[in-house]
Enzyme design. Structure first.
Site, PDB file in Angstrom:
ATOM      1  N   ILE A 165      -9.709   0.898  -2.841  1.00  0.00           N
ATOM      2  CA  ILE A 165      -9.878  -0.412  -3.454  1.00  0.00           C
ATOM      3  C   ILE A 165      -9.369  -0.363  -4.894  1.00  0.00           C
ATOM      4  CG2 ILE A 165     -11.483  -2.274  -3.949  1.00  0.00           C
ATOM      5  CD1 ILE A 165     -11.047  -1.511  -0.924  1.00  0.00           C
ATOM      6  N   GLU A 365      -1.284  -3.232   2.245  1.00  0.00           N
ATOM      7  CA  GLU A 365      -0.975  -4.614   2.640  1.00  0.00           C
ATOM      8  C   GLU A 365      -0.143  -4.662   3.923  1.00  0.00           C
ATOM      9  OE1 GLU A 365      -2.862  -5.829   0.826  1.00  0.00           O
ATOM     10  OE2 GLU A 365      -2.588  -5.342  -1.269  1.00  0.00           O
ATOM     11  N   THR A 367       1.119  -1.643   7.043  1.00  0.00           N
ATOM     12  CA  THR A 367       2.089  -0.566   7.223  1.00  0.00           C
ATOM     13  C   THR A 367       3.362  -1.103   7.874  1.00  0.00           C
ATOM     14  OG1 THR A 367       1.239  -0.046   9.414  1.00  0.00           O
ATOM     15  CG2 THR A 367       0.210   1.095   7.538  1.00  0.00           C
TER      16      THR A 367
END
Length: 386
Positions: A165, A365, A367
């Site tokens: 994160i 975001e 692969t």
């Protein structure tokens, strides 16, 4: 992008306002990022001191209207992302996490109270946000998330864990996605809430001038007002991810361009066998191939931007840009390193740093595999994720 990275005069397709934004961000990168980025990367340091300046430049929540947000065009945002990533992917990632993910979730799905409380400060860089979706066992398949929010009277109590994160350890608020008895819901969690812990992931071989964290949520108690009232189901976080993916399609071209120009300058100055290596056919073939890929990527990104400004952009459009441009950017950074020879592994030159960073960008975001399957579903009409 004039000169050797604009083989088709693409600048002619940009407005004066877009060009001015690009030059302003490029100037900021040249003055504040380039002189320092090698040291920041080496020491795994994220320069928090640049955050207010990013706000003053109007780069945080750039495309949103009202609530203190800049309200600029999608192409302007894309050009800004490109110039930031020419400095370093980790620094462009800050703008993406803050604006395209955390601010996007509040802007799209928050209450008026949440928007007024958080967005103006986030746009100025006074308040940092993060976006907690990925988990230790749920990356490409967020529907399998184990983080759970249960009702307890008028409150919500969240237990679970998130991983990778961005910004979490410096954030003042976290947008946390959790499963509930009613499906996936989003919550705005002040990071000083008891039970919330963010721990930077170290050491890393990529994105070293950036921050990624593990988050634990141990009985995090929130009032009902913390829930994002309009966020229902996975479509909500996916819509935020698409905002970030759009910026990536532009941003990676900055890393590619910087790698290419570094190699070009080096090849023009490096003399072997009595002549600059830029004068040899094999080197020129590499340079020409890189320039063509960058030019193609610019056209893809610009088309995405115009579609976005017209309200016509679709998820498969964004997958084309994220997949193709990121894949080409990595190839360019690696090829640029070969032109530098042994000197290419030195921190004095950027291509290997860019290549290492782009391995992360290629993964987050969505692969390559996920975006390939998005396109496959669009082409065939058949779902192949399971």
């Amino acid at each position: 992008m004039t000169g050797p990275t604009d083989l088709l005069d693409i600048d002619d397709l940009l407005t004066d306002e877009e060009l001015a934004t690009r030059e302003a961000v490029r100037g900021f990168v040249d003055e504040h990022i380039r002189p320092n980025i090698a040291q920041w990367y080496d020491k795994a340091h994220f320069p928090t001191e640049i955050i207010p300046e990013l706000g003053r430049l109007g780069l945080l929540g750039m495309i949103y209207q009202g609530y203190g947000c800049p309200g600029r065009g999608a192409v302007e945002y894309g050009l800004a992302a490109l110039e930031l990533e020419a400095g370093d992917s980790g620094l462009r990632t800050f703008v993406s996490v803050q604006g395209s993910l955390a601010m996007s979730a509040i802007y799209k799905f928050g209450s008026e109270e949440q928007k007024n409380e958080y967005l103006p400060r986030m746009a100025k860089g006074e308040l940092v946000g993060c976006f907690g979706l990925t988990e230790p066992t749920a990356g490409s398949d967020p529907g399998s998330m184990k983080t759970f929010a249960r009702r307890d009277g008028d409150d919500w109590v969240i237990d679970g864990a998130k991983r990778w994160i961005g910004l979490a350890s410096i954030a003042g608020i976290a947008v946390i996605w959790a499963m509930t008895d009613e499906g996936v819901r989003g919550f705005v969690v002040p990071t000083d809430t008891p039970g919330f812990t963010a721990t930077p992931i170290e050491p890393k071989m990529s994105m070293r001038a950036s921050i990624q964290c593990d988050i634990t949520l141990d009985g995090v108690r929130l009032p009902a007002s913390a829930q994002l009232p309009e966020a229902r189901g996975l479509k909500a976080p996916f819509s935020c991810l698409n905002e970030a993916r759009y910026g990536i399609a532009w941003g990676v071209l900055g890393a590619a361009r910087d790698s290419y120009l570094t190699a070009l300058t080096y090849a023009q100055e490096r003399v072997q066998f009595g002549r600059p290596i830029a004068g040899f056919q094999l080197t020129q073939a590499k340079l020409a191939d890189m320039a063509v890929k960058i030019t193609q990527g610019q056209l893809v990104a610009l088309r995405l931007g115009r579609l976005k400004e017209q309200g016509k952009i679709q998820p498969h459009h964004i997958s084309v840009g994220k997949l193709a441009n990121t894949r080409d950017a990595i190839a360019i950074a690696r090829e640029a390193r070969t032109i530098l020879g042994g000197n290419g592994v030195s921190a004095d030159y950027s291509p290997l740093r860019h290549a290492n960073n782009l391995e992360s960008v290629r993964t987050y975001e969505g692969t390559d595999e996920v975006h390939t399957l998005v396109l496959g579903r669009h082409i065939t009409g058949l779902e192949a994720f399971r």
